[in-house]
Design an enzyme around this catalytic site. Structure first.
Site, PDB file in Angstrom:
ATOM      1  N   ASP A  12      51.573  24.401  43.786  1.00  0.00           N
ATOM      2  CA  ASP A  12      51.652  25.467  44.854  1.00  0.00           C
ATOM      3  C   ASP A  12      53.198  25.818  45.236  1.00  0.00           C
ATOM      4  OD1 ASP A  12      49.247  26.364  44.824  1.00  0.00           O
ATOM      5  OD2 ASP A  12      48.560  24.870  46.387  1.00  0.00           O
ATOM      6  N   LYS A  34      46.679  23.599  38.180  1.00  0.00           N
ATOM      7  CA  LYS A  34      46.292  24.852  38.607  1.00  0.00           C
ATOM      8  C   LYS A  34      47.463  25.683  39.212  1.00  0.00           C
ATOM      9  CE  LYS A  34      44.337  25.051  42.818  1.00  0.00           C
ATOM     10  NZ  LYS A  34      44.515  26.262  43.558  1.00  0.00           N
ATOM     11  N   ASP A  60      44.006  30.125  39.684  1.00  0.00           N
ATOM     12  CA  ASP A  60      43.385  30.168  40.889  1.00  0.00           C
ATOM     13  C   ASP A  60      43.640  31.608  41.505  1.00  0.00           C
ATOM     14  OD1 ASP A  60      41.436  29.382  43.017  1.00  0.00           O
ATOM     15  OD2 ASP A  60      42.883  27.853  43.837  1.00  0.00           O
ATOM     16  N   LYS A  62      41.182  33.615  42.812  1.00  0.00           N
ATOM     17  CA  LYS A  62      40.248  34.143  43.831  1.00  0.00           C
ATOM     18  C   LYS A  62      40.327  35.603  43.858  1.00  0.00           C
ATOM     19  CE  LYS A  62      40.932  29.962  46.869  1.00  0.00           C
ATOM     20  NZ  LYS A  62      42.280  29.326  46.109  1.00  0.00           N
ATOM     21  N   ASP A  65      37.103  42.096  44.193  1.00  0.00           N
ATOM     22  CA  ASP A  65      37.556  43.440  44.141  1.00  0.00           C
ATOM     23  C   ASP A  65      35.996  43.871  43.482  1.00  0.00           C
ATOM     24  OD1 ASP A  65      38.803  46.099  44.230  1.00  0.00           O
ATOM     25  OD2 ASP A  65      40.655  45.080  43.770  1.00  0.00           O
ATOM     26  N   ILE A  66      36.407  45.193  43.237  1.00  0.00           N
ATOM     27  CA  ILE A  66      35.209  45.891  42.478  1.00  0.00           C
ATOM     28  C   ILE A  66      35.051  45.288  41.097  1.00  0.00           C
ATOM     29  CG2 ILE A  66      35.365  47.996  43.792  1.00  0.00           C
ATOM     30  CD1 ILE A  66      36.687  49.376  41.628  1.00  0.00           C
ATOM     31  N   PRO A  67      33.933  45.421  40.493  1.00  0.00           N
ATOM     32  CA  PRO A  67      33.671  44.352  39.265  1.00  0.00           C
ATOM     33  C   PRO A  67      34.728  45.058  37.968  1.00  0.00           C
ATOM     34  CG  PRO A  67      31.501  45.014  40.358  1.00  0.00           C
ATOM     35  CD  PRO A  67      32.632  45.695  41.175  1.00  0.00           C
ATOM     36  N   THR A 115      37.906  25.748  52.140  1.00  0.00           N
ATOM     37  CA  THR A 115      37.811  24.638  52.615  1.00  0.00           C
ATOM     38  C   THR A 115      38.784  24.462  54.005  1.00  0.00           C
ATOM     39  OG1 THR A 115      39.441  23.940  50.850  1.00  0.00           O
ATOM     40  CG2 THR A 115      37.105  22.761  50.731  1.00  0.00           C
ATOM     41  N   GLY A 204      46.629  19.138  45.798  1.00  0.00           N
ATOM     42  CA  GLY A 204      47.927  19.689  45.845  1.00  0.00           C
ATOM     43  C   GLY A 204      48.851  18.849  46.560  1.00  0.00           C
ATOM     44  N   ARG A 205      49.115  18.968  47.904  1.00  0.00           N
ATOM     45  CA  ARG A 205      50.216  18.628  48.640  1.00  0.00           C
ATOM     46  C   ARG A 205      50.229  16.774  48.566  1.00  0.00           C
ATOM     47  NH1 ARG A 205      49.048  22.418  53.236  1.00  0.00           N
ATOM     48  NH2 ARG A 205      47.069  22.159  52.234  1.00  0.00           N
TER      49      ARG A 205
HETATM   50  O1  C5P Z   1      47.605  20.898  48.991  1.00  0.00           O
HETATM   51  P1  C5P Z   1      46.223  20.945  48.851  1.00  0.00           P
HETATM   52  O2  C5P Z   1      45.629  19.735  48.065  1.00  0.00           O
HETATM   53  O3  C5P Z   1      45.494  21.474  50.182  1.00  0.00           O
HETATM   54  O4  C5P Z   1      45.759  22.236  47.925  1.00  0.00           O
HETATM   55  C1  C5P Z   1      44.476  22.724  47.532  1.00  0.00           C
HETATM   56  C2  C5P Z   1      44.502  23.496  46.737  1.00  0.00           C
HETATM   57  O5  C5P Z   1      43.115  24.105  46.520  1.00  0.00           O
HETATM   58  C3  C5P Z   1      45.383  25.031  47.270  1.00  0.00           C
HETATM   59  O6  C5P Z   1      45.884  25.564  45.989  1.00  0.00           O
HETATM   60  C4  C5P Z   1      44.197  25.740  47.333  1.00  0.00           C
HETATM   61  O7  C5P Z   1      44.540  27.073  47.487  1.00  0.00           O
HETATM   62  C5  C5P Z   1      43.086  25.360  46.710  1.00  0.00           C
HETATM   63  N1  C5P Z   1      41.648  25.807  47.177  1.00  0.00           N
HETATM   64  C6  C5P Z   1      41.421  25.244  48.335  1.00  0.00           C
HETATM   65  N2  C5P Z   1      40.005  25.592  49.008  1.00  0.00           N
HETATM   66  C7  C5P Z   1      39.158  26.423  48.193  1.00  0.00           C
HETATM   67  C8  C5P Z   1      39.588  26.772  46.854  1.00  0.00           C
HETATM   68  C9  C5P Z   1      40.785  26.485  46.582  1.00  0.00           C
HETATM   69  O8  C5P Z   1      42.097  24.621  49.308  1.00  0.00           O
HETATM   70  N3  C5P Z   1      37.999  26.533  48.752  1.00  0.00           N
END
Ligand code: C5P
Length: 233
Positions: A12, A34, A60, A62, A65-67, A115, A204-205
């Site tokens: 990210d 990702k 990712d 996400k 929108d319309i199909p 999440t 991620g982080r």
């Molecule tokens: O930095 P962190 O570990 O929080 O990153 C989580 C990654 O997972 C982010 O790229 C976020 O967009 C993605 N994500 C999420 N929750 C979801 C789906 C995807 O955190 N339900």
């Protein structure tokens, strides 16, 4: 050190140099890289090409929108070499099956509930509790042709019950013990996610902002291997 549970590292960043630096460092370490809205909005599909030099790419997007529009976007991501693409399950079965049909070469993964949302926030949005909504969305997604589900660690067991063993269950919001939660509300440790039956963890982080991302990733993998060996013992 290998396990059947894959780790996807979320790159990210809007900074191309940083993305390349991380992708290069994590080649051979991360199972999947990702790229999400930040990198794709800043850098365009080039973010996919850059990450793909190091590992299979999870795009990712996400999509919601319309199909017809979602199908075209999923196909475009596939054409750029993505191996996985996300759609929001709340976009509905027609949208999810259009994406799966338009991009047969990629795994369409359905995001259930972010999440970063907890039950109090879901209630404010007029939605049911995650425990109810997530399995319902997961069932719809698999029936519509999605290859897998993205859900929080706490929901994996219930999602597994609904989708069976063949679907991929992806868990973001993973935090090694003692790590900062940042903006995530429903976090789990790598061990808890694996114990619950996750196939892929998204981190991620905790990796990308670590002083040594490779060491941070190896620590998480070690925790997964330990969880697996306790299960097998
Ligand atoms: O930095 P962190 O570990 O929080 O990153 C989580 C990654 O997972 C982010 O790229 C976020 O967009 C993605 N994500 C999420 N929750 C979801 C789906 C995807 O955190 N339900």
């Amino acid at each position: 050190m290998t396990t059947d549970v894959r780790i996807a590292v979320a790159l990210d960043t809007a900074d191309e140099r940083r993305l390349v630096e991380l992708a290069t460092a994590l080649a051979g370490e991360a199972d999947v890289l990702k790229v999400g809205l930040e990198a794709l909005t800043a850098l365009g599909p080039r973010a996919i090409d850059l990450a793909a030099r190091s590992a299979p790419v999870f795009c990712d997007l996400k999509l919601h929108d319309i199909p017809n529009t979602v199908a075209a976007a999923a196909a475009a991501a596939a054409a750029h070499g993505a191996r996985m693409v996300t759609v929001h399950a709340s976009g509905g079965p027609a949208m999810m099956s259009a994406a799966a049909r338009a991009a047969p070469a990629v795994d369409v993964l359905a995001v259930t509930v972010l999440t970063s949302l907890d039950d109090a926030m879901l209630a404010e949005l007029g939605m049911g509790a995650a425990g109810t909504v997530v399995p319902q969305l997961a069932r719809l997604a698999i029936e519509a042709g999605a290859a897998g589900i993205v859900c929080a660690g706490h929901e994996v067991a219930r999602v597994r019950d609904v989708v069976g063993g063949a679907a991929t269950v992806v868990v973001p919001g993973v935090r090694p013990e003692g790590a900062a939660m940042q903006d995530q509300a429903r976090v789990v440790t790598p061990r808890a996610a694996v114990d619950a039956g996750a196939d892929m963890l998204v981190v991620g982080r905790p990796v990308t902002r670590a002083d040594d991302p490779v060491a941070a990733l190896r620590t998480i993998r070690r925790q997964i291997v330990e969880a697996r060996s306790t299960e097998e013992a």
